[in-house]
Design a protein around this motif. Sequence first.
Motif, PDB file in Angstrom:
ATOM      1  N   LEU A 183       1.134 -28.878   7.743  1.00  0.00           N
ATOM      2  CA  LEU A 183       1.051 -30.114   6.938  1.00  0.00           C
ATOM      3  C   LEU A 183      -0.185 -30.957   7.247  1.00  0.00           C
ATOM      4  O   LEU A 183      -0.213 -32.146   6.941  1.00  0.00           O
ATOM      5  CB  LEU A 183       2.312 -30.972   7.138  1.00  0.00           C
ATOM      6  CG  LEU A 183       3.663 -30.349   6.773  1.00  0.00           C
ATOM      7  CD1 LEU A 183       4.772 -31.402   6.886  1.00  0.00           C
ATOM      8  CD2 LEU A 183       3.660 -29.755   5.375  1.00  0.00           C
ATOM      9  N   GLY A 185      -3.232 -30.363   6.055  1.00  0.00           N
ATOM     10  CA  GLY A 185      -4.162 -30.374   4.927  1.00  0.00           C
ATOM     11  C   GLY A 185      -5.349 -29.442   5.151  1.00  0.00           C
ATOM     12  O   GLY A 185      -5.659 -29.040   6.278  1.00  0.00           O
ATOM     13  N   ASN A 254       0.597 -37.222   6.826  1.00  0.00           N
ATOM     14  CA  ASN A 254       0.717 -38.122   5.686  1.00  0.00           C
ATOM     15  C   ASN A 254       2.196 -38.320   5.338  1.00  0.00           C
ATOM     16  O   ASN A 254       2.904 -37.359   5.046  1.00  0.00           O
ATOM     17  CB  ASN A 254      -0.017 -37.512   4.485  1.00  0.00           C
ATOM     18  CG  ASN A 254      -0.129 -38.483   3.319  1.00  0.00           C
ATOM     19  OD1 ASN A 254       0.758 -39.304   3.091  1.00  0.00           O
ATOM     20  ND2 ASN A 254      -1.225 -38.392   2.588  1.00  0.00           N
ATOM     21  N   LYS A 257       4.083 -36.703   2.261  1.00  0.00           N
ATOM     22  CA  LYS A 257       4.407 -35.276   2.156  1.00  0.00           C
ATOM     23  C   LYS A 257       5.919 -35.088   2.262  1.00  0.00           C
ATOM     24  O   LYS A 257       6.555 -35.545   3.211  1.00  0.00           O
ATOM     25  CB  LYS A 257       3.669 -34.487   3.230  1.00  0.00           C
ATOM     26  CG  LYS A 257       2.155 -34.515   3.040  1.00  0.00           C
ATOM     27  CD  LYS A 257       1.446 -33.439   3.826  1.00  0.00           C
ATOM     28  CE  LYS A 257      -0.043 -33.419   3.458  1.00  0.00           C
ATOM     29  NZ  LYS A 257      -0.779 -32.346   4.151  1.00  0.00           N
ATOM     30  N   LYS A 258       6.475 -34.399   1.280  1.00  0.00           N
ATOM     31  CA  LYS A 258       7.928 -34.272   1.155  1.00  0.00           C
ATOM     32  C   LYS A 258       8.567 -33.608   2.364  1.00  0.00           C
ATOM     33  O   LYS A 258       9.664 -33.994   2.787  1.00  0.00           O
ATOM     34  CB  LYS A 258       8.262 -33.491  -0.119  1.00  0.00           C
ATOM     35  CG  LYS A 258       7.955 -34.257  -1.400  1.00  0.00           C
ATOM     36  CD  LYS A 258       8.377 -33.468  -2.626  1.00  0.00           C
ATOM     37  CE  LYS A 258       8.094 -34.266  -3.909  1.00  0.00           C
ATOM     38  NZ  LYS A 258       8.491 -33.499  -5.125  1.00  0.00           N
TER      39      LYS A 258
END
Length: 433
Positions: A183, A185, A254, A257-258
């Motif tokens: 996660l 990026g 972030n 982010k789900k």
Amino acid sequence: MLLVYTKKKSPRLNYVFKHICTRVLGIKVGFTAKIEEFIAHDSLKMSYAKQQLGNEFFVKSHDILFEQGLGDVDINVHSWDTTKCFFYIGEKCSIPFDIFSASFYLLSRYEEYLPHVKDEYGRFSAKESLAFNEGFLHQPVVDIWAYKFKDALQKQFPEFVFPERTYNIIPVIDVPSPYNYKLKGLMRNFGGITADLFRLKIKSLYLRFIVLLGFKHDPYDTFKYIINRQRHSKYKFLFFFLIGDYSTYDKGINPNKKKFVSLIKHVGDYCRVGLKVSFLAIENSSTLKKEKIKMEEILNTNLKATRQSFSKLNLPDAYRNLITLEVQEDYTMGYVNQIGFRAGSCSPFLFYDLDYEVQTPLMVFPYQVMDYALLKHKSLLDKKKVLNEMIDEVKQVNGSFIPVFHNYTFGDDMRWKGFKELFNLILNSVDEN
């Protein structure tokens, strides 16, 4: 109820007596300036003044509880049985020290308002403290003094039955980043790959790829293990997630982010969740407010607890910002690199604002040890010894032991080898005689 005779009342007096008597010893306390009322009281009573009335339980008062603002405080530390204390008032008093004034000095963090040298992160360091320099940082002296006060009262009022509190633990899990590789990026991973290549960190480079490709678990993702430990403990763990913006100091995920949001919600199903305030938000109230609102949206409930990034705590501003936003609890009071009792206590206490001379509604939960402080002890045996000594200190006064571990502490990095065992030692300490 303990009735205290005093010629003058003050916010400081009320604050410290209620902490020692009510929060530590579990008894109510009241005050009177009327001698007739004091004489008529048929239970616990004492006088707190410059002169003793007669043969009552007497503690000679120091001036600090009746002052306002900061002043030059003359402190001389003396030995007192197996501990230390200051503000000596003589053997003719019922106890030889004014423990109320001494406790106020430590709990209010009076010394942190005075000029001092900050470390590279702008923090008050242990080496600047009275406790470190006088050799009593390793003891919860405020609680020890309270119990000495209790013993002295019990001798004078043998029929009074004091309530007993029990030792408890509040395990804190700090999560600056839930994942080391996932996660992050495209740009951050590309930067990480470039850095690994430049530094010839082949093992790290290999691990990054197999994690990103799904062949191996992310080394920071230890949440399944921690939640499993929670299920076998009667004490709720308290997680602090960082959701602030990426910066020089904070390199989290972030919060939009789900998968990250789902993780926080999942942890919240089993444990308590609070906000790890980002480094840039500590002194910026508007940024702090945004982070608080975001965390409340994720949790779908009011935010109750915080911890400041890097354990940075500049008083009184950091706490005032939390109070303005109606945060109820903070878990920053402690030292990153030093084991011990920063405020001299292992009992939660309300923050007292020395500038405004007022007791605030913010409850401070002081932690005694962070995982980083244990790294200076090289062998696991030494780490266990130090940890057991700290636990024993808290147990002797039936206080709250609050350790701070990080999610990555439970990973496979050799640096943290044996720390699962140390964490289990803490969890098991509740069941030991």
